[in-house]
Design a protein around this motif. Structure first.
Motif, PDB file in Angstrom:
ATOM      1  N   ILE A  20       0.872  -1.177   0.000  1.00  0.00           N
ATOM      2  CA  ILE A  20       0.000   0.000   0.000  1.00  0.00           C
ATOM      3  C   ILE A  20       0.908   1.226   0.000  1.00  0.00           C
ATOM      4  CG2 ILE A  20      -1.820   1.235   1.213  1.00  0.00           C
ATOM      5  CD1 ILE A  20      -2.647  -1.433   2.470  1.00  0.00           C
ATOM      6  N   VAL A  41      -2.471   6.690   0.422  1.00  0.00           N
ATOM      7  CA  VAL A  41      -3.692   5.918   0.185  1.00  0.00           C
ATOM      8  C   VAL A  41      -4.625   6.113   1.373  1.00  0.00           C
ATOM      9  CG1 VAL A  41      -4.612   3.557   0.096  1.00  0.00           C
ATOM     10  CG2 VAL A  41      -2.682   4.208  -1.357  1.00  0.00           C
ATOM     11  N   ILE A  66      -1.674  -1.498  -4.122  1.00  0.00           N
ATOM     12  CA  ILE A  66      -2.471  -0.280  -4.264  1.00  0.00           C
ATOM     13  C   ILE A  66      -1.530   0.896  -4.472  1.00  0.00           C
ATOM     14  CG2 ILE A  66      -4.194   1.211  -3.185  1.00  0.00           C
ATOM     15  CD1 ILE A  66      -5.076  -1.199  -1.520  1.00  0.00           C
ATOM     16  N   THR A 125      -4.443   6.756  -3.846  1.00  0.00           N
ATOM     17  CA  THR A 125      -5.704   6.103  -4.198  1.00  0.00           C
ATOM     18  C   THR A 125      -6.669   6.176  -3.019  1.00  0.00           C
ATOM     19  OG1 THR A 125      -4.782   4.624  -5.862  1.00  0.00           O
ATOM     20  CG2 THR A 125      -6.733   3.851  -4.704  1.00  0.00           C
ATOM     21  N   ILE A 145      -4.272  -1.931  -8.116  1.00  0.00           N
ATOM     22  CA  ILE A 145      -4.983  -0.670  -8.317  1.00  0.00           C
ATOM     23  C   ILE A 145      -3.962   0.400  -8.689  1.00  0.00           C
ATOM     24  CG2 ILE A 145      -6.589   0.991  -7.333  1.00  0.00           C
ATOM     25  CD1 ILE A 145      -7.682  -1.868  -7.404  1.00  0.00           C
TER      26      ILE A 145
END
Length: 353
Positions: free
Chosen positions: A267, A271, A285, A289, A303
């Motif tokens: 991550i 985020v 990710i 985001t 993502i």
């Protein structure tokens, strides 16, 4: 400005040692006995430094590099200048990272701020806390009642381990970290400013304004998790917030209450994950985001950065955009909009003609 590094060079490794460690093959004409003690970029590496090349954008730097050895991929061998010592690796970045870990083991995890090991007399530790042997607790750290800290763990200055929290073995708790309502596994690394276990954001409209919803869950951080500076993980409301083993979280990430993150996820910075989201194993990710609440992201999904995830994402999917959708569809839409913009017209204008 001084050129001194915060990470001192050690005895080093020979090029042959690095090849054996990483599985890279010795390049033609490369001396396996050449000693490497440092790391550096192509344009600044010296005769005792290891560097790497994996992007044609840096061909000029490769041509003039003075590095003691450069790790390259087989597809780029032709670009290596004659006489430049090199190793050929299947995955250049993996090989370079492995060599870096061996050359600078002290850079793997944050070190104690002060040289003295053990428990500082300036730390505040409740008598009911259970501290295993070989724990370092530095000045101005606070350990609350009934907290437990495992051996080999370092708690840095200004960190707070709250009432009843458990910290496993060989963990690194950075400066100004705050733990409450949390259980940490072994080998967890929390960089400076991480906050874990505070209230999740919960309110309901009432007759006189916003009424608070109590948050009575916990945060469970499993083994080998690393969390970057100033990231925050809220405790659960009525269930636990969970971060699965091996997951790596970048700086300035916000994870809301009741979120379940799977194992070995990545991550990236900034985020934001809203409450009650479920993220499977091996999910990646991209930075900046945003993920809506009560969303499920399946195992192995990816993502793209600067996306907004508003609904469930299937396992293994690659999504991106605002709102996020399958990457191929997103690219098609972006290309279509770009072509319309170049024409200076829209479908509505076309229909008016």
């Amino acid at each position: 400005m001084s050129d001194a590094s915060f990470f001192k060079r050690g005895a080093g490794l020979t090029v042959g040692d690095i090849g054996a460690l990483t599985g890279a093959e010795l390049g033609a004409g490369t001396d396996p006995a050449r000693l490497i003690t440092g790391l550096g970029p192509l344009d600044r590496a010296g005769p005792a430094d290891l560097s790497f090349f994996d992007n044609p954008r840096y061909l000029d730097q490769l041509a003039s590099s003075r590095a003691g050895c450069v790790i390259v991929a087989a597809k780029h061998l032709a670009a290596a200048p004659a006489g430049l010592p090199h190793l050929v690796a299947g995955n250049v970045h993996v090989a370079f990272a492995a060599a870096g870990r061996a050359l600078f083991p002290a850079a793997l995890t944050p070190a104690a701020i002060l040289p003295a090991a053990g428990i500082s007399p300036r730390a505040e530790i409740d008598p009911s806390a259970a501290i295993e042997p070989d724990v370092t607790i530095e000045a101005f750290a606070v350990v609350g009642p009934h907290a437990r800290i495992g051996s080999g763990t370092v708690v840095s200055p200004g960190a707070v381990v709250g009432t009843g929290c458990t910290v496993g073995r060989n963990c690194r708790i950075g400066p100004q970290v705050s733990l409450s309502n949390a259980f940490l596994g072994n080998r967890v690394v929390l960089h400076p400013g991480v906050k874990i276990g505070q209230d999740g954001f919960g309110y309901v409209p009432g007759p006189e304004g916003l009424d608070k919803v109590v948050q009575i869950g916990r945060v469970i951080v499993q083994d080998d998790v690393e969390i970057g500076a100033n990231s925050t993980i809220d405790r659960g409301a009525v269930r636990d917030t969970v971060i699965g083993e091996g997951t790596k979280i970048d700086n300035q990430v916000q994870i809301g209450h009741n979120v379940a993150v799977g194992r070995h996820c990545v991550i990236v910075a900034q985020v934001g994950i809203s409450g009650s989201t479920t993220i499977g194993d091996g999910v990646m990710i991209g930075g900046q985001t945003g993920i809506n609440g009560h969303v499920e992201i399946g195992d192995g999904a990816q993502i793209a950065a600067v996306s907004v995830v508003a609904g469930d994402v299937p396992a293994g999917a690659r999504w991106g955009g605002i709102p996020a959708k399958p990457v191929r569809q997103w690219f098609r839409e972006m290309r279509f909009l770009s072509e319309l913009a170049k024409k200076g017209r829209s479908p509505r204008h076309d229909s008016d003609e």
